[in-house]
Motif scaffolding. Structure first.
Motif, short mmCIF file in Angstrom:
data_model
loop_
_atom_site.label_atom_id
_atom_site.label_comp_id
_atom_site.label_asym_id
_atom_site.label_seq_id
_atom_site.Cartn_x
_atom_site.Cartn_y
_atom_site.Cartn_z
N LYS A 163 0.83 -1.21 0.00
CA LYS A 163 0.00 0.00 0.00
C LYS A 163 0.87 1.27 0.00
O LYS A 163 0.51 2.27 -0.62
N ASN A 164 2.00 1.23 0.66
CA ASN A 164 2.86 2.41 0.77
C ASN A 164 3.94 2.49 -0.30
O ASN A 164 4.72 3.44 -0.30
N ASP A 165 3.97 1.55 -1.19
CA ASP A 165 4.91 1.58 -2.32
C ASP A 165 4.27 2.42 -3.43
O ASP A 165 3.84 1.91 -4.45
N ASP A 166 4.20 3.72 -3.18
CA ASP A 166 3.46 4.63 -4.04
C ASP A 166 4.26 5.93 -4.16
O ASP A 166 4.47 6.62 -3.15
N LEU A 167 4.70 6.27 -5.36
CA LEU A 167 5.54 7.45 -5.54
C LEU A 167 4.84 8.75 -5.14
O LEU A 167 5.47 9.66 -4.61
N SER A 168 3.54 8.87 -5.39
CA SER A 168 2.84 10.11 -5.01
C SER A 168 2.81 10.27 -3.49
O SER A 168 2.97 11.38 -2.97
N LEU A 169 2.63 9.17 -2.74
CA LEU A 169 2.67 9.25 -1.28
C LEU A 169 4.07 9.59 -0.78
O LEU A 169 4.24 10.41 0.14
N LEU A 170 5.08 8.99 -1.40
CA LEU A 170 6.46 9.28 -1.01
C LEU A 170 6.80 10.75 -1.27
O LEU A 170 7.38 11.42 -0.42
N LYS A 171 6.39 11.27 -2.43
CA LYS A 171 6.67 12.67 -2.76
C LYS A 171 5.97 13.61 -1.79
O LYS A 171 6.58 14.58 -1.32
N LYS A 172 4.73 13.33 -1.47
CA LYS A 172 3.99 14.17 -0.53
C LYS A 172 4.69 14.21 0.84
O LYS A 172 4.87 15.27 1.42
N SER A 173 5.09 13.05 1.32
CA SER A 173 5.77 12.97 2.61
C SER A 173 7.12 13.70 2.57
O SER A 173 7.47 14.44 3.49
N TYR A 174 7.86 13.50 1.49
CA TYR A 174 9.15 14.17 1.32
C TYR A 174 8.98 15.69 1.33
O TYR A 174 9.72 16.41 2.00
N ASP A 175 7.99 16.19 0.60
CA ASP A 175 7.74 17.63 0.54
C ASP A 175 7.36 18.17 1.92
O ASP A 175 7.78 19.26 2.30
N GLN A 176 6.59 17.41 2.69
CA GLN A 176 6.23 17.84 4.05
C GLN A 176 7.46 17.93 4.95
O GLN A 176 7.61 18.88 5.71
N VAL A 177 8.34 16.94 4.84
CA VAL A 177 9.57 16.95 5.64
C VAL A 177 10.43 18.15 5.25
O VAL A 177 10.95 18.87 6.11
N GLN A 178 10.56 18.40 3.95
CA GLN A 178 11.36 19.54 3.48
C GLN A 178 10.80 20.86 3.99
O GLN A 178 11.54 21.75 4.41
N ALA A 179 9.47 21.01 3.97
CA ALA A 179 8.83 22.24 4.46
C ALA A 179 9.10 22.42 5.96
O ALA A 179 9.37 23.54 6.41
N LEU A 181 11.69 21.27 7.62
CA LEU A 181 13.11 21.58 7.80
C LEU A 181 13.42 23.04 7.50
O LEU A 181 14.30 23.63 8.11
N LYS A 182 12.69 23.64 6.56
CA LYS A 182 12.92 25.04 6.22
C LYS A 182 12.60 25.96 7.39
O LYS A 182 13.18 27.02 7.52
N ILE A 183 11.70 25.55 8.26
CA ILE A 183 11.36 26.33 9.44
C ILE A 183 12.61 26.51 10.32
O ILE A 183 12.85 27.58 10.85
N PHE A 184 13.43 25.46 10.43
CA PHE A 184 14.61 25.51 11.27
C PHE A 184 15.78 26.23 10.61
O PHE A 184 16.74 26.62 11.27
N GLU A 185 15.72 26.43 9.31
CA GLU A 185 16.80 27.11 8.59
C GLU A 185 16.72 28.61 8.78
O GLU A 185 17.69 29.32 8.53
N LYS A 186 15.57 29.12 9.18
CA LYS A 186 15.39 30.59 9.30
C LYS A 186 16.04 31.12 10.55
O LYS A 186 16.25 30.56 11.52
#
Length: 186
Positions: A163-179, A181-186
């Motif tokens: 069920k979790n072997d899904d590129l769209s789910l992986l991309k969504k999660s990756y984008d959330q993690v990146q967002a 992390l940007k909070i801590f870069e400020k």
């Protein structure tokens, strides 16, 4: 003492019971890390089943970790690990799961009917719990524990991995993690 228990678990449980079953369905075993890996033809991701042995007060027990890794969505500082060496902890947090957290009991099913989906407040109090299976000096008891864990892997574990072997789910999660992390870069 713990090292000896790890070796006994490796031989008695993994190599004799678990490895043949998982290799039969396409997983490859890495004895250094107790990881089983399978490359997904669908997405190029790696499905991981990891056997973690307990230490200190959990000595004599084991748990099972599941994960999906795709190098395109790697969040580490260095280059991503090679696909034949990736570990469960290299994966995005949303794509790591303890097998025990997928196991429903009559109790959790009752609350599911009573209060609705698992993403509600009740899951923290009444939902599935982390599970560690016991291995003992008794071969019979250990075999029962390992076979029970294997049953959950083949049903809930593989279903979760598929069920979790899904590129769209992986991309969504990756984008959330990146967002985040940007909070801590400020």
């Amino acid at each position: 003492p713990a090292h000896g228990w790890n070796q006994r678990f490796e031989y008695r449980c993994i190599r004799t019971v678990i490895k043949p079953k998982l290799e039969e369905i396409g997983f490859k075993y890495d004895s250094r890390s107790r990881n089983f890996r399978m490359l997904s033809g669908k997405t190029g991701s790696v499905k991981i089943i990891n056997f973690q042995v307990g230490q200190r007060f959990l000595e004599g027990k084991f748990t099972v970790n599941l994960a999906i890794f795709n190098p395109e969505f790697y969040n580490g500082k260095e280059d991503p690990p090679s696909l034949d060496n990736v570990k469960e902890y290299d994966c995005l947090p949303a794509f790591r799961q303890r097998l025990g957290m997928l196991i429903e009991t009559r109790f959790t099913l009752f609350f599911l009917k009573l209060f609705g989906p698992r993403d509600r407040w009740w899951k923290y109090m009444f939902g599935p719990k982390d599970r560690w299976w016991k291995c003992s000096v008794s071969e019979r008891s250990t075999t029962i524990s390992v076979m029970k864990a294997m049953e959950y892997i083949l049903i809930q574990g593989l279903e979760w991995l598929d069920k979790n072997d899904d590129l769209s789910l992986l991309k969504k999660s990756y984008d959330q993690v990146q967002a985040r992390l940007k909070i801590f870069e400020k």
